[in-house]
Design a protein around this motif. Structure first.
Motif, short mmCIF file in Angstrom:
data_model
loop_
_atom_site.label_atom_id
_atom_site.label_comp_id
_atom_site.label_asym_id
_atom_site.label_seq_id
_atom_site.Cartn_x
_atom_site.Cartn_y
_atom_site.Cartn_z
N SER A 287 0.84 -1.20 0.00
CA SER A 287 0.00 0.00 0.00
C SER A 287 0.87 1.25 0.00
O SER A 287 2.09 1.18 -0.05
CB SER A 287 -0.91 0.00 1.23
N GLY A 288 0.24 2.37 0.12
CA GLY A 288 0.95 3.64 0.12
C GLY A 288 1.36 4.12 1.50
O GLY A 288 1.80 5.25 1.66
N VAL A 289 1.24 3.29 2.52
CA VAL A 289 1.61 3.68 3.88
C VAL A 289 3.12 3.92 3.93
O VAL A 289 3.90 3.07 3.48
CB VAL A 289 1.19 2.60 4.91
N ARG A 290 3.49 5.07 4.48
CA ARG A 290 4.92 5.39 4.58
C ARG A 290 5.61 4.48 5.58
O ARG A 290 5.03 4.08 6.58
CB ARG A 290 5.09 6.85 4.99
N ARG A 291 6.87 4.17 5.31
CA ARG A 291 7.60 3.20 6.14
C ARG A 291 7.77 3.67 7.58
O ARG A 291 7.72 2.86 8.50
CB ARG A 291 8.94 2.84 5.52
N TRP A 292 7.99 4.97 7.82
CA TRP A 292 8.15 5.44 9.20
C TRP A 292 6.84 5.41 9.96
O TRP A 292 6.83 5.13 11.16
CB TRP A 292 8.77 6.83 9.23
N ARG A 293 5.77 5.67 9.27
CA ARG A 293 4.45 5.56 9.92
C ARG A 293 4.21 4.12 10.35
O ARG A 293 3.79 3.86 11.47
CB ARG A 293 3.36 6.02 8.95
N PHE A 294 4.49 3.19 9.43
CA PHE A 294 4.35 1.78 9.78
C PHE A 294 5.28 1.41 10.93
O PHE A 294 4.88 0.73 11.86
CB PHE A 294 4.63 0.88 8.57
N PHE A 295 6.52 1.85 10.89
CA PHE A 295 7.50 1.51 11.92
C PHE A 295 7.01 1.90 13.31
O PHE A 295 7.01 1.09 14.23
CB PHE A 295 8.84 2.20 11.60
N TRP A 296 6.58 3.15 13.48
CA TRP A 296 6.17 3.62 14.81
C TRP A 296 4.87 2.98 15.27
O TRP A 296 4.74 2.59 16.44
CB TRP A 296 6.08 5.14 14.84
N LEU A 297 3.90 2.87 14.37
CA LEU A 297 2.65 2.22 14.76
C LEU A 297 2.85 0.74 15.05
O LEU A 297 2.22 0.17 15.95
CB LEU A 297 1.59 2.42 13.67
N ASN A 298 3.75 0.10 14.32
CA ASN A 298 4.08 -1.29 14.55
C ASN A 298 4.71 -1.47 15.94
O ASN A 298 4.40 -2.42 16.66
CB ASN A 298 5.02 -1.80 13.45
N LEU A 299 5.60 -0.56 16.33
CA LEU A 299 6.20 -0.62 17.67
C LEU A 299 5.15 -0.47 18.76
O LEU A 299 5.18 -1.19 19.76
CB LEU A 299 7.28 0.45 17.83
N VAL A 300 4.23 0.45 18.57
CA VAL A 300 3.16 0.63 19.56
C VAL A 300 2.31 -0.64 19.65
O VAL A 300 1.97 -1.11 20.73
CB VAL A 300 2.29 1.86 19.21
#
Length: 185
Positions: A116-129
């Motif tokens: 998808s178009g989700v940015r990698r840093w957005r995924f990274f931080w939300l994934n950590l949470v």
């Protein structure tokens, strides 16, 4: 070497490896082992969280770099990934935070998010949470189950190592059976 020593020696490695994929069952058992004193609960939560976040980051990267080629080679995954993409388009942040709790989609969702178009840093931080919420909740459920079970079934202590081993083997056999059925269809 007895079962307790094996759990103490290899428990964290098993939890880490299990959490790389869909490790809820193993984390529940490890939570019980922490209640019994074979593993440290805080260390267990950290290992499970790091394993889960690492696995999802890998699958996100795999989806981002090789997602289309992977789907071409494994068309059986297409249905799950398409379903996941539809969810991601509507609720990207909610899906990333909740993906760890969506049994059966834990591998497909990070791959789909990578597509998808989700940015990698957005995924990274939300994934950590998400991993920081998942590990203590699931591990804590196993710990609490162990506390309740120990309180009510004193006789279990004599055979608990064998019960844990039997449950782990049963889960592995069932997982292998369902995975083999899924890849054949």
């Amino acid at each position: 070497m007895d079962i307790a020593a094996l759990i103490a020696q290899y428990g964290y490695a098993a939890v880490f490896l299990g959490a790389l994929f869909e490790g809820e069952s193993l984390l529940l058992l490890a939570g019980y082992a922490a209640h019994r004193g074979y593993l440290d609960f805080s260390a267990l939560v950290v290992v499970a969280g790091v394993g889960a976040a690492t696995g999802d980051q890998f699958f996100f990267w795999l989806g981002r770099r090789h997602g289309q080629a992977l789907l071409a080679r494994r068309p059986v995954w297409r249905g799950k990934v398409d379903y996941a993409l539809a969810l991601i388009q509507r609720y990207p942040s909610v899906i990333i935070l909740a993906m760890r709790f969506m049994w059966g989609l834990r591998t497909a969702l990070p791959i789909a998010i990578g597509l998808s178009g989700v940015r990698r840093w957005r995924f990274f931080w939300l994934n950590l949470v998400s991993a920081a919420l998942w590990a203590p909740l699931v591990g804590g459920a196993g710990y609490t189950f162990g506390a309740l079970l120990s309180r009510h079934l004193v006789a279990l202590h004599r055979v608990e190592h064998w019960v844990m081993l039997g449950l782990a083997l049963t889960l592995l056999i069932l997982r292998g059976y369902f995975n083999s059925r899924h890849t054949r269809s």
